[in-house]
Motif scaffolding. Sequence first.
Motif, short mmCIF file in Angstrom:
data_model
loop_
_atom_site.label_atom_id
_atom_site.label_comp_id
_atom_site.label_asym_id
_atom_site.label_seq_id
_atom_site.Cartn_x
_atom_site.Cartn_y
_atom_site.Cartn_z
N SER A 1 53.21 29.29 44.44
CA SER A 1 52.09 30.05 45.01
C SER A 1 51.36 30.77 43.88
CB SER A 1 52.57 31.09 46.04
OG SER A 1 53.22 32.16 45.42
N ILE A 2 50.22 31.34 44.20
CA ILE A 2 49.56 32.27 43.29
C ILE A 2 50.17 33.63 43.56
CG2 ILE A 2 47.39 33.44 42.74
CD1 ILE A 2 45.94 30.84 43.41
N ALA A 3 50.78 34.22 42.55
CA ALA A 3 51.46 35.50 42.72
C ALA A 3 50.48 36.66 42.69
CB ALA A 3 52.53 35.69 41.65
N HIS A 4 49.50 36.60 41.78
CA HIS A 4 48.48 37.65 41.75
C HIS A 4 47.23 37.15 41.05
CE1 HIS A 4 50.45 38.65 37.82
NE2 HIS A 4 49.19 38.80 37.44
N VAL A 5 46.16 37.82 41.36
CA VAL A 5 44.89 37.68 40.66
C VAL A 5 44.64 39.03 40.02
CG1 VAL A 5 42.40 37.38 40.96
CG2 VAL A 5 43.99 35.95 42.28
N ALA A 6 44.21 39.03 38.76
CA ALA A 6 43.98 40.29 38.05
C ALA A 6 42.49 40.48 37.82
CB ALA A 6 44.72 40.28 36.71
N ILE A 7 42.03 41.69 38.04
CA ILE A 7 40.64 42.03 37.76
C ILE A 7 40.61 43.30 36.92
CG2 ILE A 7 39.69 40.91 39.82
CD1 ILE A 7 39.51 43.70 41.14
N ARG A 8 39.57 43.45 36.15
CA ARG A 8 39.34 44.69 35.40
C ARG A 8 38.17 45.39 36.08
NH1 ARG A 8 41.59 46.97 31.22
NH2 ARG A 8 42.60 45.09 30.45
N VAL A 9 38.29 46.71 36.26
CA VAL A 9 37.29 47.48 36.99
C VAL A 9 36.84 48.68 36.17
CG1 VAL A 9 38.28 46.72 39.19
CG2 VAL A 9 38.97 48.93 38.23
N THR A 10 35.70 49.23 36.54
CA THR A 10 35.18 50.39 35.83
C THR A 10 35.63 51.72 36.43
OG1 THR A 10 33.15 50.31 37.14
CG2 THR A 10 33.13 49.17 35.02
N ASP A 11 35.94 51.75 37.73
CA ASP A 11 36.26 53.00 38.42
C ASP A 11 37.38 52.72 39.42
OD1 ASP A 11 36.32 55.12 40.32
OD2 ASP A 11 34.25 55.63 39.86
N VAL A 12 38.60 53.14 39.10
CA VAL A 12 39.75 52.85 39.94
C VAL A 12 39.61 53.45 41.33
CG1 VAL A 12 42.23 53.29 40.24
CG2 VAL A 12 41.37 52.51 38.04
N THR B 1 54.14 38.55 48.85
CA THR B 1 54.33 37.85 47.58
C THR B 1 53.03 37.58 46.83
OG1 THR B 1 54.29 35.69 48.66
CG2 THR B 1 56.46 36.73 48.39
N GLN B 2 51.94 38.11 47.31
CA GLN B 2 50.65 37.92 46.65
C GLN B 2 49.95 39.27 46.50
OE1 GLN B 2 48.92 35.05 49.33
NE2 GLN B 2 49.51 33.37 48.00
N PHE B 3 49.43 39.49 45.29
CA PHE B 3 48.89 40.80 44.96
C PHE B 3 47.57 40.69 44.22
CE2 PHE B 3 53.48 40.54 44.59
CZ PHE B 3 53.87 41.41 45.58
N LEU B 4 46.80 41.76 44.28
CA LEU B 4 45.64 41.94 43.44
C LEU B 4 46.05 42.95 42.38
CD1 LEU B 4 42.68 41.30 42.84
CD2 LEU B 4 42.07 43.21 44.34
N GLU B 5 45.99 42.55 41.13
CA GLU B 5 46.36 43.41 40.01
C GLU B 5 45.07 44.00 39.45
OE1 GLU B 5 49.78 42.37 37.05
OE2 GLU B 5 47.91 41.59 36.24
N VAL B 6 45.00 45.32 39.41
CA VAL B 6 43.77 46.01 39.02
C VAL B 6 44.00 46.76 37.70
CG1 VAL B 6 42.08 47.76 39.69
CG2 VAL B 6 43.11 46.27 41.44
N PHE B 7 43.21 46.41 36.70
CA PHE B 7 43.25 47.08 35.41
C PHE B 7 42.04 48.00 35.29
CE2 PHE B 7 45.86 43.40 34.62
CZ PHE B 7 46.83 43.84 33.73
N PRO B 8 42.23 49.26 34.91
CA PRO B 8 41.10 50.18 34.75
C PRO B 8 40.38 49.96 33.42
CG PRO B 8 43.13 51.31 34.24
CD PRO B 8 43.52 49.90 34.67
N GLU B 9 39.36 50.75 33.23
CA GLU B 9 38.61 50.84 31.97
C GLU B 9 37.88 49.56 31.60
OE1 GLU B 9 41.39 52.39 29.09
OE2 GLU B 9 41.67 54.24 30.24
N GLY B 10 37.35 48.87 32.62
CA GLY B 10 36.52 47.70 32.36
C GLY B 10 35.26 48.09 31.62
N VAL B 11 34.74 47.18 30.82
CA VAL B 11 33.53 47.40 30.03
C VAL B 11 32.41 46.55 30.61
CG1 VAL B 11 32.53 47.17 27.73
CG2 VAL B 11 34.90 47.89 27.98
#
Length: 144
Positions: A6-17, A52-62
């Motif tokens: 399966s796809i376990a997660h998709v990761a995105i980078r964002v500007t404002d958590v 078993t599937q998540f959205l992974e969110v990373f802060p401090e996107g440019v």
Amino acid sequence: MLTVSSIAHVAIRVTDVERTLDFYSGKLGMREMMRLDRDGRLWLLYLRITDTQFLEVFPEGVGERAAERDAVGFNHMCLEVADIDVALRELDAAGVPLIRDKQMGADGNWQAWIEDPDGHRIELMQMMPDSLQAKAIARMAASG
């Protein structure tokens, strides 16, 4: 040969958590599962799609917003919904505008499109019993 389950997660980078959490948790109903800190700062957080599937969110996107549709790289994520009409009513009530109205896709599934505050495109899809995907799943199950 590698077997992927399966796809376990998709990761995105964002500007404002906080804005991102308002959208994904407050409007789409994804629950925050955990946060990881690194060097005393938020490094990433996980939002639950399924167990078993998540959205992974990373802060401090440019930058101002996600890459445009034709750019090389991540194009969109698709979230399956049980009933697209119910989903669209819920989004409307939450103030989430559509960027593409409900339509029957070339694959035989209903779809509509939204985007998050950073411009990440999200397809909402209701899998139909006669869709190309449903027929392929049936063929693959029959062939073992």
